[in-house]
Motif scaffolding. Structure first.
Motif, PDB file in Angstrom:
ATOM      1  N   ARG A 162      -3.006  14.124   2.742  1.00  0.00           N
ATOM      2  CA  ARG A 162      -2.056  12.968   3.011  1.00  0.00           C
ATOM      3  C   ARG A 162      -2.657  11.736   3.649  1.00  0.00           C
ATOM      4  O   ARG A 162      -2.338  10.479   3.425  1.00  0.00           O
ATOM      5  CB  ARG A 162      -0.872  13.503   3.775  1.00  0.00           C
ATOM      6  CG  ARG A 162      -0.282  14.678   3.067  1.00  0.00           C
ATOM      7  CD  ARG A 162       0.366  14.294   1.661  1.00  0.00           C
ATOM      8  NE  ARG A 162       0.989  15.397   0.824  1.00  0.00           N
ATOM      9  CZ  ARG A 162       2.161  15.667   0.857  1.00  0.00           C
ATOM     10  NH1 ARG A 162       2.974  15.071   1.547  1.00  0.00           N
ATOM     11  NH2 ARG A 162       2.785  16.713   0.179  1.00  0.00           N
ATOM     12  N   GLY A 220      -2.336   2.244   4.248  1.00  0.00           N
ATOM     13  CA  GLY A 220      -0.883   2.526   4.166  1.00  0.00           C
ATOM     14  C   GLY A 220      -0.200   2.895   5.133  1.00  0.00           C
ATOM     15  O   GLY A 220      -0.653   2.978   6.485  1.00  0.00           O
ATOM     16  N   MET A 250      -4.812   9.794   0.961  1.00  0.00           N
ATOM     17  CA  MET A 250      -3.746   9.260   0.229  1.00  0.00           C
ATOM     18  C   MET A 250      -3.058   7.957   0.758  1.00  0.00           C
ATOM     19  O   MET A 250      -2.637   7.006  -0.109  1.00  0.00           O
ATOM     20  CB  MET A 250      -2.669  10.274  -0.059  1.00  0.00           C
ATOM     21  CG  MET A 250      -3.260  11.448  -1.014  1.00  0.00           C
ATOM     22  SD  MET A 250      -1.978  12.690  -1.379  1.00  0.00           S
ATOM     23  CE  MET A 250      -1.003  12.157  -2.341  1.00  0.00           C
ATOM     24  N   ALA A 251      -2.956   7.991   2.202  1.00  0.00           N
ATOM     25  CA  ALA A 251      -2.053   6.948   2.831  1.00  0.00           C
ATOM     26  C   ALA A 251      -3.191   5.745   3.303  1.00  0.00           C
ATOM     27  O   ALA A 251      -2.667   4.810   4.161  1.00  0.00           O
ATOM     28  CB  ALA A 251      -1.315   7.351   3.989  1.00  0.00           C
ATOM     29  N   LYS A 311       0.970  -1.253  -0.151  1.00  0.00           N
ATOM     30  CA  LYS A 311       0.076   0.049   0.040  1.00  0.00           C
ATOM     31  C   LYS A 311       0.764   1.174   0.000  1.00  0.00           C
ATOM     32  O   LYS A 311       1.894   1.219   0.147  1.00  0.00           O
ATOM     33  CB  LYS A 311      -0.687  -0.116   1.310  1.00  0.00           C
ATOM     34  CG  LYS A 311      -1.947  -1.197   1.140  1.00  0.00           C
ATOM     35  CD  LYS A 311      -2.884  -1.275   0.093  1.00  0.00           C
ATOM     36  CE  LYS A 311      -3.670  -2.484   0.110  1.00  0.00           C
ATOM     37  NZ  LYS A 311      -4.840  -2.344  -0.910  1.00  0.00           N
ATOM     38  N   PRO A 312       0.352   2.359  -0.169  1.00  0.00           N
ATOM     39  CA  PRO A 312       1.261   3.699  -0.275  1.00  0.00           C
ATOM     40  C   PRO A 312       1.963   3.816   0.986  1.00  0.00           C
ATOM     41  O   PRO A 312       1.372   3.772   2.135  1.00  0.00           O
ATOM     42  CB  PRO A 312       0.140   4.827  -0.470  1.00  0.00           C
ATOM     43  CG  PRO A 312      -1.145   4.103  -1.010  1.00  0.00           C
ATOM     44  CD  PRO A 312      -1.274   2.733  -0.380  1.00  0.00           C
ATOM     45  N   CYS A 313       3.231   4.612   0.693  1.00  0.00           N
ATOM     46  CA  CYS A 313       3.910   5.239   1.883  1.00  0.00           C
ATOM     47  C   CYS A 313       3.920   6.952   1.665  1.00  0.00           C
ATOM     48  O   CYS A 313       4.725   7.070   0.849  1.00  0.00           O
ATOM     49  CB  CYS A 313       5.028   4.481   2.077  1.00  0.00           C
ATOM     50  SG  CYS A 313       6.132   5.295   3.495  1.00  0.00           S
ATOM     51  N   ILE A 314       3.197   7.548   2.397  1.00  0.00           N
ATOM     52  CA  ILE A 314       2.991   8.862   1.935  1.00  0.00           C
ATOM     53  C   ILE A 314       3.856   9.551   2.993  1.00  0.00           C
ATOM     54  O   ILE A 314       3.699   9.326   4.339  1.00  0.00           O
ATOM     55  CB  ILE A 314       1.605   9.255   1.983  1.00  0.00           C
ATOM     56  CG1 ILE A 314       0.720   8.535   1.177  1.00  0.00           C
ATOM     57  CG2 ILE A 314       1.495  10.920   1.736  1.00  0.00           C
ATOM     58  CD1 ILE A 314       0.809   8.590  -0.514  1.00  0.00           C
TER      59      ILE A 314
END
Length: 517
Positions: free
Chosen positions: A290, A297, A293-294, A253-256
């Protein structure tokens, strides 16, 4: 005595090849190649004991590569017996010994019938206390043509001497293998065994203090716990945050990331939580923050001590409730985010003056990790230097091979207020300035040559500075030519008479440099 000369010549060559600045595994592999070639060994292997699995693992070989998954327990096979007993073993013919298992290399029957096998322990003194036995950290083994007993015993004594010489290097290799296993558990290794890269940089951790930091990361990464990375600027907090994410179940998954000090307070809340169209002047469309978005994640908040009071209150709600509100919206949005925070500021002092919320402090301080400054992990300076040198030499297409010994001394002695970031910039600058194949002291920034940065007196006159520069050039030139002053004079475009005069003037020991002393 004449029969011993080949062994003595090899020992002299081995001692001259042991370079503490060369990469460990490359240097040891070079030694194995030299020894095997000089004495006609069919195969020469270095196996290291792995304390984690309590098995012997073949790591470096001359000849066929060992099977990667073959390991010997203490007492298993000839190698395992040598490991357990700490005593050498000579097998005159491999085919005649039923305890010779032949698992690692799969030698064919004709080789088993034609070759002898010698295995010696690699021993380290475990303690200065009387009565303590030496610690066996591995074995060195050789395949060679069958020969009379006396000849095999000569080779055995020779290999025992070699094992003693390389014992310290083997111990470092054992430590390196343990670190790589730790990196493997952290998800920091590619499948090919190289370290994962983050924005062209690697996590270099050879010191015990950084080893402890990586161990803490390994422990906390699989959980949902909020991590607070604490340490001076430039110590690599962002790299470690990336490592935590990669070693967690959220790795796909994302790392923001968000640097809380990089934005003014009125824009920071919009970056964190997003906004709706028309929420403020310039908000011409809705925007995710953010946190959104995360989702599912990891969110890395750097310099969290710079958050405004209002942003702190909203961040606390997001952590407690698992939901956020965009600016200009009344609708809550559920978010599932693993939080990693970082700061170089003393949050406890911010609590006392009221600029940081106490309840938020306890929410983010679930698992604090203190990252040492570079001056507290000096064992990492040379490996980091080698890494940055290799990277920037490729980046700027320079054929720079190494850093000179005097320059290494300056790097190790310097106090590095800017930590790893400053070291990286220092090596980049040196690579740009260097038009040779060696980085020297004069390629390094002036700040490294101040009295504060060096253990030696750097308040030099012009004449003294010139003399020191001359000495360094002479020593480096003589190292390159293995003490040949005539060739050194040619390389320096000077006469032999001048080089001979300068060598005597500065008391340079040419025999020691050439390895003939």
């Amino acid at each position: 005595m004449t029969e011993c000369m080949p062994f003595l010549n090899t020992l002299k060559q081995v001692l001259s090849e042991l370079d503490p600045q060369s990469p460990l595994q490359t240097g040891l592999q070079r030694l194995l190649d030299i020894i095997a070639a000089n004495h006609g060994y069919e195969r020469l292997s270095l196996a290291i004991f792995d304390p984690q699995t309590a098995t012997l693992q073949f790591h470096l070989n001359y000849g066929d590569d060992a099977a990667a998954d073959v390991r010997y327990a203490p007492g298993q096979g000839i190698s395992g017996q040598v490991l357990a007993s700490g005593s050498p073993s000579i097998i005159p013919r491999m085919a005649d010994n039923p305890e010779f298992l032949n698992r690692a290399f799969g030698r064919p029957p004709d080789e088993l019938a034609a070759c002898a096998f010698i295995c010696v322990p690699i021993l380290l003194p475990s303690s200065a206390e009387e009565g303590k036995s030496q610690e066996t950290i591995g074995v060195l083994s050789a395949d060679l043509a069958t020969a009379p007993k006396e000849k095999l015993e000569e080779h055995c004594r020779f290999l025992e001497t070699l094992a003693g010489i390389i014992a310290r290097q083997a111990a470092h290799l054992q430590d390196e293998l343990a670190r790589r296993e730790q990196w493997q558990r952290l998800g920091l290794l590619h499948q090919d065994g190289d370290l994962l890269q983050v924005d062209t940089e690697e996590i270099i951790a050879f010191s015990k203090t950084m080893g402890m930091v990586l161990q803490q990361i390994y422990q906390v990464a699989p959980s949902r716990a909020t991590v607070l990375l604490r340490g001076e600027s430039g110590t690599g907090k962002e790299l470690l945050a990336e490592a935590i994410h990669r070693a967690s179940p959220r790795r796909d998954k994302p790392c923001i990331k968000l640097n809380c000090a990089a934005l003014p307070a009125d824009l920071l809340e919009s970056e964190l939580f997003g906004h709706e169209k028309g929420a403020f002047t310039g908000a011409v469309s809705a925007k995710k923050g953010r946190f959104e978005m995360a989702h599912e994640g990891t969110l890395f908040l750097d310099e969290i001590g710079e958050l405004s009071a209002e942003a702190q209150a909203k961040l606390l709600r997001a952590i407690q409730e698992g939901e956020i509100q965009r600016l200009g919206s009344e609708r809550p949005i559920k978010v599932d985010v693993r939080l990693v925070c970082a700061t170089h500021r003393p949050l406890e002092m911010l609590l006392e003056d009221g600029s940081f919320r106490e309840d938020l402090y306890y929410r983010i301080n679930v698992f604090p990790v203190f990252i040492p400054s570079l001056r507290e992990r000096r064992d990492d300076i040379i490996p980091l230097t080698e890494h940055f040198l290799s990277y920037f030499a490729r980046e700027y297409q320079k054929s720079i091979k190494r850093v000179s010994s005097p320059a290494i001394d300056l790097l190790v002695q310097y106090h590095w207020p800017g930590n790893v970031r400053e070291l990286r910039n220092c090596i980049e600058r040196a690579v740009l300035l260097c038009n040779e194949d060696v980085i020297r002291t004069y390629h390094l920034p002036p700040s490294l040559q101040t009295a504060e940065s060096s253990a030696t007196d750097t308040d030099l006159s012009f004449g003294e500075a010139v003399a020191r520069f001359e000495q360094e050039l002479l020593v480096e030139a003589l190292k390159k030519t293995k003490g040949n002053m005539l060739q050194a004079a040619r390389n320096l475009r000077a006469s032999y008479r001048i080089i001979n005069y300068k060598v005597k003037k500065y008391g340079i020991d040419v025999k020691r440099i050439s390895g003939k002393k």
